[in-house]
Motif scaffolding. Structure first.
Motif, PDB file in Angstrom:
ATOM      1  N   ASN A  12      -8.399 -28.854  -6.395  1.00 47.01           N
ATOM      2  CA  ASN A  12      -7.104 -29.224  -6.948  1.00 47.01           C
ATOM      3  C   ASN A  12      -7.236 -29.324  -8.463  1.00 47.01           C
ATOM      4  OD1 ASN A  12      -4.587 -30.214  -7.546  1.00 47.01           O
ATOM      5  ND2 ASN A  12      -4.953 -32.250  -6.697  1.00 47.01           N
ATOM      6  N   ARG A  66      -4.727 -29.663 -10.559  1.00 45.66           N
ATOM      7  CA  ARG A  66      -3.611 -30.387 -11.160  1.00 45.66           C
ATOM      8  C   ARG A  66      -4.089 -31.686 -11.792  1.00 45.66           C
ATOM      9  NH1 ARG A  66       2.046 -32.222  -8.169  1.00 45.66           N
ATOM     10  NH2 ARG A  66       2.920 -33.304  -9.986  1.00 45.66           N
ATOM     11  N   ASN A  94       3.634 -29.771 -14.278  1.00 44.14           N
ATOM     12  CA  ASN A  94       3.035 -28.453 -14.511  1.00 44.14           C
ATOM     13  C   ASN A  94       1.763 -28.578 -15.347  1.00 44.14           C
ATOM     14  OD1 ASN A  94       2.947 -25.633 -14.264  1.00 44.14           O
ATOM     15  ND2 ASN A  94       4.045 -25.321 -16.186  1.00 44.14           N
ATOM     16  N   ARG A  97      -2.241 -28.784 -15.523  1.00 46.85           N
ATOM     17  CA  ARG A  97      -3.444 -28.443 -14.764  1.00 46.85           C
ATOM     18  C   ARG A  97      -4.571 -27.984 -15.684  1.00 46.85           C
ATOM     19  NH1 ARG A  97       0.527 -24.802 -13.712  1.00 46.85           N
ATOM     20  NH2 ARG A  97       0.206 -22.602 -14.220  1.00 46.85           N
ATOM     21  N   ALA A 136      -2.526 -15.808 -10.496  1.00 48.92           N
ATOM     22  CA  ALA A 136      -2.312 -16.968  -9.633  1.00 48.92           C
ATOM     23  C   ALA A 136      -2.147 -18.249 -10.444  1.00 48.92           C
ATOM     24  CB  ALA A 136      -3.472 -17.118  -8.648  1.00 48.92           C
ATOM     25  N   ASP A 137      -2.899 -18.370 -11.535  1.00 46.41           N
ATOM     26  CA  ASP A 137      -2.748 -19.553 -12.388  1.00 46.41           C
ATOM     27  C   ASP A 137      -1.343 -19.601 -12.979  1.00 46.41           C
ATOM     28  OD1 ASP A 137      -3.828 -21.843 -14.048  1.00 46.41           O
ATOM     29  OD2 ASP A 137      -3.259 -20.449 -15.641  1.00 46.41           O
ATOM     30  N   GLU A 173       1.384 -20.467 -10.302  1.00 45.61           N
ATOM     31  CA  GLU A 173       1.292 -21.835  -9.786  1.00 45.61           C
ATOM     32  C   GLU A 173       2.405 -22.721 -10.337  1.00 45.61           C
ATOM     33  OE1 GLU A 173      -2.088 -25.379  -9.544  1.00 45.61           O
ATOM     34  OE2 GLU A 173      -2.707 -23.293  -9.813  1.00 45.61           O
ATOM     35  N   THR A 174       2.945 -22.340 -11.482  1.00 43.47           N
ATOM     36  CA  THR A 174       4.049 -23.094 -12.076  1.00 43.47           C
ATOM     37  C   THR A 174       5.259 -23.145 -11.152  1.00 43.47           C
ATOM     38  OG1 THR A 174       3.334 -22.623 -14.337  1.00 43.47           O
ATOM     39  CG2 THR A 174       5.652 -23.133 -14.047  1.00 43.47           C
ATOM     40  N   THR A 231       5.506 -23.967  -8.209  1.00 39.28           N
ATOM     41  CA  THR A 231       5.430 -25.013  -7.191  1.00 39.28           C
ATOM     42  C   THR A 231       6.460 -26.121  -7.411  1.00 39.28           C
ATOM     43  OG1 THR A 231       3.067 -24.578  -6.985  1.00 39.28           O
ATOM     44  CG2 THR A 231       3.888 -26.628  -6.014  1.00 39.28           C
TER      45      THR A 231
END
Length: 268
Positions: free
Chosen positions: A2, A4, A12, A14, A185-186, A189-190, A192
Motif C-alpha cells: 500500500n 498511499r 491522492n 502516495r 498504473a501509478d 491510481e488517481t 480511485t
C-alpha cells in the motif's frame, strides 16, 4: 504494498517507491511522494508530512496566486515552480487566477499555442506533451532540487496531483528505468478517489473551477490510461526518451545520474 500516505486530509497522496524497474528491483520508498494540493491539509497533516514522512522539499507546480498563499513549514523548503499559466487575463478580470494545465478554463484567455482540440480523442496526452514542452524549465529545476544534497525526501503536487504532477512523475520514473506499465498504473491510481477529491478541492477558496461544458473538462477531470499512455508514446516519438527530453531542456547529465542513484538505491 500500500503506497498511499496515511494522511486523511488527502485522497491522492502516495509514495512512488516500490515500483518495478526494468531488469529487476524496485524504486526506493521514502524518496519521492506525490499528492493533490496541500491546501487541504490540517496542521496535524502538515506535522505528519514533516515528522512521519520526513519531507524536506515541496515542489509546487501550481501557477502564481493559484491556491492559498504559501506558509512556512518548519524545516521544509517550499518551491513554487509554475508549469504553464496564461499569457493574459480578460480586461474585466486582470487579477484572475488559474492555469490551463489544471483544466481551469473559466474567465481567462488560453495561451494561443495550447492545443485543446485533440483532448477527447487521446485523453489529455497530447496536451500533456505540450505542457511538458512549455513548462520544461520547471521540470528541469525540479530535477535539480531532487538531485541536490538533501533534496529528498520530497513531495510534488499541483492542484489535483495528476496532470502537472503526473507529467513530472512520469518523466522521473522513466529516467529511473521504471517499467512502462508501472508508470501508467501509478498515474491511473488517481482514479480511485477522484470524485470525492474534486469535491474537496472545489470547496477551497482561491481555487479556479473548470467549466464543465468545455471540451477539455472530461479529460482534465479524469486520469484515464489513454492520457499518460499517449504522453509516453509521443514523448518517445518526439524526444527519444525522458532523459533526452530533459537534457535538451537544459538538465545536467550528473543530475539525471544522481536522481537514478537516489530513487534506485542499490539497484544498478
Amino acid at each position: 504494498m500500500n503506497r498511499r500516505l496515511d494522511l486523511p486530509d488527502l485522497l491522492n497522496a502516495r509514495d512512488v517507491g516500490d515500483l518495478p524497474l526494468i531488469g529487476g528491483g524496485v524504486t526506493r520508498t521514502g524518496v519521492l511522494m506525490r499528492s493533490e494540493t496541500p491546501d487541504l491539509l490540517t496542521p496535524e497533516g502538515v506535522d505528519r508530512l514533516i515528522h512521519t514522512y520526513r519531507v524536506r522539499h515541496v515542489l509546487d507546480l501550481r501557477s502564481d496566486h493559484e491556491g492559498l498563499p504559501l506558509t512556512e513549514w518548519a524545516g521544509v523548503v517550499r518551491h513554487r515552480l509554475p508549469l504553464l499559466g496564461r499569457r493574459s487575463a480578460l480586461a474585466a478580470d486582470r487579477a484572475a487566477i488559474g492555469d490551463v494545465s489544471a483544466g481551469q478554463t473559466q474567465g481567462l484567455e488560453l495561451d494561443d499555442d495550447i492545443d485543446l482540440g485533440s483532448v477527447d480523442e487521446f485523453g489529455a496526452g497530447l496536451l500533456y506533451m505540450r505542457m511538458a514542452e512549455r513548462g520544461r524549465e520547471s521540470y528541469v529545476r525540479s530535477l535539480e532540487i531532487l538531485a541536490g544534497d538533501g533534496g529528498v525526501p520530497a513531495l510534488v503536487h499541483c492542484t489535483a496531483g495528476k496532470d502537472r504532477t503526473g507529467i513530472l512523475v512520469a518523466l522521473l520514473l522513466s529516467v529511473a528505468g521504471v517499467e512502462r506499465e508501472a508508470i501508467i498504473a501509478d498515474y491511473t491510481e488517481t482514479e480511485t478517489h477522484l470524485v470525492e477529491m474534486f469535491e474537496r478541492i472545489d470547496r477551497l477558496p482561491r481555487q479556479p473551477r473548470i467549466d464543465p461544458s468545455h471540451p477539455v473538462a472530461p479529460a482534465m477531470r479524469g486520469a484515464a490510461r489513454a492520457s499518460i499512455d499517449t504522453f509516453l508514446r509521443v514523448l518517445e516519438e518526439r524526444h527519444g526518451s525522458a532523459a533526452e527530453f530533459l537534457l535538451k531542456a537544459g538538465a545536467a547529465p550528473d543530475h539525471l545520474e544522481s536522481w537514478r542513484r537516489t530513487i534506485r538505491g542499490g539497484t544498478g
